[in-house]
Design a protein around this motif. Sequence first.
Motif, short mmCIF file in Angstrom:
data_model
loop_
_atom_site.label_atom_id
_atom_site.label_comp_id
_atom_site.label_asym_id
_atom_site.label_seq_id
_atom_site.Cartn_x
_atom_site.Cartn_y
_atom_site.Cartn_z
N SER A 359 -36.09 -15.57 -28.99
CA SER A 359 -37.11 -16.35 -29.69
C SER A 359 -37.89 -15.47 -30.65
N GLN A 360 -38.21 -14.26 -30.23
CA GLN A 360 -38.94 -13.33 -31.10
C GLN A 360 -38.09 -12.94 -32.30
N ALA A 361 -36.80 -12.74 -32.08
CA ALA A 361 -35.91 -12.39 -33.19
C ALA A 361 -35.86 -13.52 -34.22
N ALA A 362 -35.85 -14.76 -33.74
CA ALA A 362 -35.82 -15.90 -34.65
C ALA A 362 -37.12 -16.02 -35.43
N GLU A 363 -38.24 -15.66 -34.81
CA GLU A 363 -39.53 -15.70 -35.52
C GLU A 363 -39.59 -14.63 -36.60
N LEU A 364 -39.04 -13.45 -36.30
CA LEU A 364 -39.06 -12.35 -37.28
C LEU A 364 -38.07 -12.60 -38.41
N ASN A 365 -36.97 -13.25 -38.10
CA ASN A 365 -35.94 -13.52 -39.11
C ASN A 365 -35.55 -14.99 -39.04
#
Length: 431
Positions: A359-365
Amino acid sequence: MPDTQTIHVFAGPSLSGSSVLELDGVCAHPPIAHGDLYRLNLSEGDSVLIVDGIYQHTAPVRHKEILALHAAGVPIYGTASLGALRASEHQDHGMTGIGTVFGWYRDGRLISDADVALTHGDADIDYRAFTQALVSIISVTDRLVAAGRLDQSDATKVVDLARSLHFSTRTNGALRAAAAGHDLSGQMRLTLDELHTDRLGDIKRIDAEAAVHTLLAGNAVTPKPVDVPLTTWRKEWSLQHAPATSDPEGPTLRQVLAFAQLFLPDFPDRHTEYVLGTLKPEYPEVGESSWLDALSPAEYVRRGILSEDELTTLTADERATRVLVRTFRRRSGRLVYDEFPAELAEFAEQSARLLNLTSQAAELNPNFHPGDIPSAELDKTFSELWGTTELVTHVLDRGFRSPEEFREQARPYFIAARAFVGMRSAPSKVA
């Protein structure tokens, strides 16, 4: 209705901006999709009303999901749109329909999903409709004819013209443009004007609001009880969508099971113990390995059940154990696990932490999505994590029924797996 009872209403464009969703006793949900009924946190006495649903970019709510909810003793109702369609399909099978649109499906005036379909926005614009549903055109022309404001032949032409347009393109502009080419401009303008809520209004909204009030007043008919078989599909969908904890935003039971399959070093041993402990008496004893001769060694390799090395490095009994474990399925032959192993519940929090990395990766990218991860990269990463060169047989040893199922379950955990592999290969520093 007692204050402790709640009506869970799945609605979108049919009740966009409607105050009924804010009434006491109503819990509003987005348009329903496959799996949503399994995710509900229900209390005794609660009921469900399906109004709108989605079905193009995700699977629609399935009939077996509705049957499963009914089997659990939860009254479930349908109205206005997809809910009316599903209710007509479930007559005398655990669901009650409410309203005019339901009656039209029940009586055969409407027959297609497309009759209630339209395109609409997301939650950020309150699911506002972009196109007109055919059923909305039908209902308004009916009322205009009854009021003597529209000739029946013209009403039929307006409806047929609307039906000729695909639901995704049936905007007001497209309807007016089509009408202009058929000398129906005035009749179409009259029809569209009367769809405003301050005039005749949309039948889907009328039905949906009336259904909410009916349920709040306790005046709806309770669905008749029916016997519902516990099918393989019901078991699989429950695993896939039921939350593992009281937090509806947390991991599902299937995601926690996948965490254990992917990251517990001893899971192959756990899985072997599970299989051998589950086998019925009619299965051959592991030590009686002559039944392996039913297929040639080359065929076992071709099917991905044994590796070539195992043909020579394992004894006949060891090969028999591997074949039993790797081909094991619960009845009726699809699932390896049809219930969540209770001992894995302790891993729900760890599962949630690893999923949060994705989820954090999707928020960053914003361009990142687990579904875009190449299969080859998934295979490479988990082969490194597990320390194996025989991925196909190893995923079977970990309880996946196929490499495809492994990849489906592994994608949300790829970021975590990649991090673990990176930490393992990083050179250690000496102070």
